[in-house]
Design an enzyme around this catalytic site. Structure first.
Site, mmCIF file in Angstrom:
data_model
loop_
_atom_site.group_PDB
_atom_site.id
_atom_site.type_symbol
_atom_site.label_atom_id
_atom_site.label_comp_id
_atom_site.label_asym_id
_atom_site.label_seq_id
_atom_site.Cartn_x
_atom_site.Cartn_y
_atom_site.Cartn_z
ATOM 1 N N PRO A 2 0.828 -1.203 0.000
ATOM 2 C CA PRO A 2 0.000 0.000 0.000
ATOM 3 C C PRO A 2 0.867 1.259 0.000
ATOM 4 C CG PRO A 2 -0.873 -1.600 1.533
ATOM 5 C CD PRO A 2 0.443 -2.141 1.066
ATOM 6 N N GLU A 3 0.560 2.170 -0.918
ATOM 7 C CA GLU A 3 1.321 3.412 -1.010
ATOM 8 C C GLU A 3 0.561 4.531 -0.321
ATOM 9 O OE1 GLU A 3 3.470 4.469 -4.403
ATOM 10 O OE2 GLU A 3 3.649 2.442 -5.188
#
Length: 271
Positions: A2-3
């Site tokens: 997840p960014e």
């Protein structure tokens, strides 16, 4: 993993249900994730009131009225489940309020959590050397010009350096460089101020668009409400090797490896 947009989306989703609530119960189902759970985590959080939620780079922050902040990193596959109907094998941490139940689920266990004095957050090791937030006012063309001055490393790799800009990841750097018309292979110190003036808003725009869309759906990522993000449908270059450039300039998306990670770009319109 997840960014930044996925973490921001997660924090906003949690805030709808957790902000202002008193934590009534904490249950730790294993001794560790990537690192051991903080000693006394349940004792500190039980009875505490959540005074706000925020994000720093790719970390989610849950602030409490006890002068402590709970920090979480989602690792490769971590996600929060709100009011799960059944417990899952990889629900490693449970937090309950009077109204809701929150399960931190992490199948690969690359995520981790910590508990830090709120007053000392900026001194926390991961935060102490971080650059400015990409959505904050401190990220300007002048800042980048000074930070990149004399640097021979490729601009793509420098933007991934958390000491230069906090929280940027591979997907969004590829997309922002495309929007700004900058080659990811170009040495950071040679990027002109005019190009940096295009890059800063490109970074903000691609991140804000992704946040508005709910984050990108990659592998196991899901929002707290279980819905999947769909920014991936808007990718202009990421994962599109061999496809025609969407600008219609006749270019073809190319993939190269930089620093052990794939980079996608259009060699015709990114100079």
């Amino acid at each position: 993993m997840p960014e930044l947009p996925e973490v921001e989306t997660t924090v906003r989703g949690l805030a709808r249900f957790l902000d202002g609530q008193r934590i009534e119960r904490v249950q730790v189902n294993r001794p560790d994730l990537r690192f051991p759970f903080p000693a006394g985590l349940g004792q500190v959080l039980t009875g505490a009131v959540v005074t706000g939620l925020s994000r720093r780079a790719k970390y989610g922050l849950i602030h409490t009225d006890r002068g402590s902040t709970f920090i979480f990193h989602l690792g490769m596959s971590g996600r929060w489940r709100i009011d799960p109907e059944v417990d899952e094998k990889h629900d490693h941490l449970l937090i309950e309020t009077a109204q809701h139940r929150f399960a931190l689920n992490d199948a690969r266990r690359f995520g981790y959590v910590d508990l830090v004095e709120t007053a000392r957050l900026e001194a926390w090791p991961a935060f102490a050397t971080m650059g400015p937030e990409p959505l904050g006012d401190a990220l300007t063309a002048d800042y980048l010009r000074a930070a990149l001055a004399g640097r021979k490393q490729a601009i793509k790799l420098l933007l991934l350096d958390q000491r230069v800009v906090a929280g940027l990841g591979n997907i969004y750097v590829c997309e922002a460089l495309f929007r700004a018309g900058i080659s990811p292979l170009k040495a950071g110190g040679t990027v002109s101020r005019a190009s940096l003036s295009r890059l800063v808003p490109a970074i903000r725009d691609v991140l804000l668009q992704s946040i508005a869309d709910g984050g990108s759906t990659l592998r196991d990522y899901a929002r707290p409400d279980g819905q999947l993000g769909y920014f991936a449908t808007r990718f202009a270059v990421y994962g599109r090797e061999g496809e025609p450039c969407q600008t219609g300039d006749g270019g073809t998306i190319r993939r190269v490896v930089q620093g052990g990670r794939s980079t996608w770009y259009c060699p015709r319109c990114q100079k």
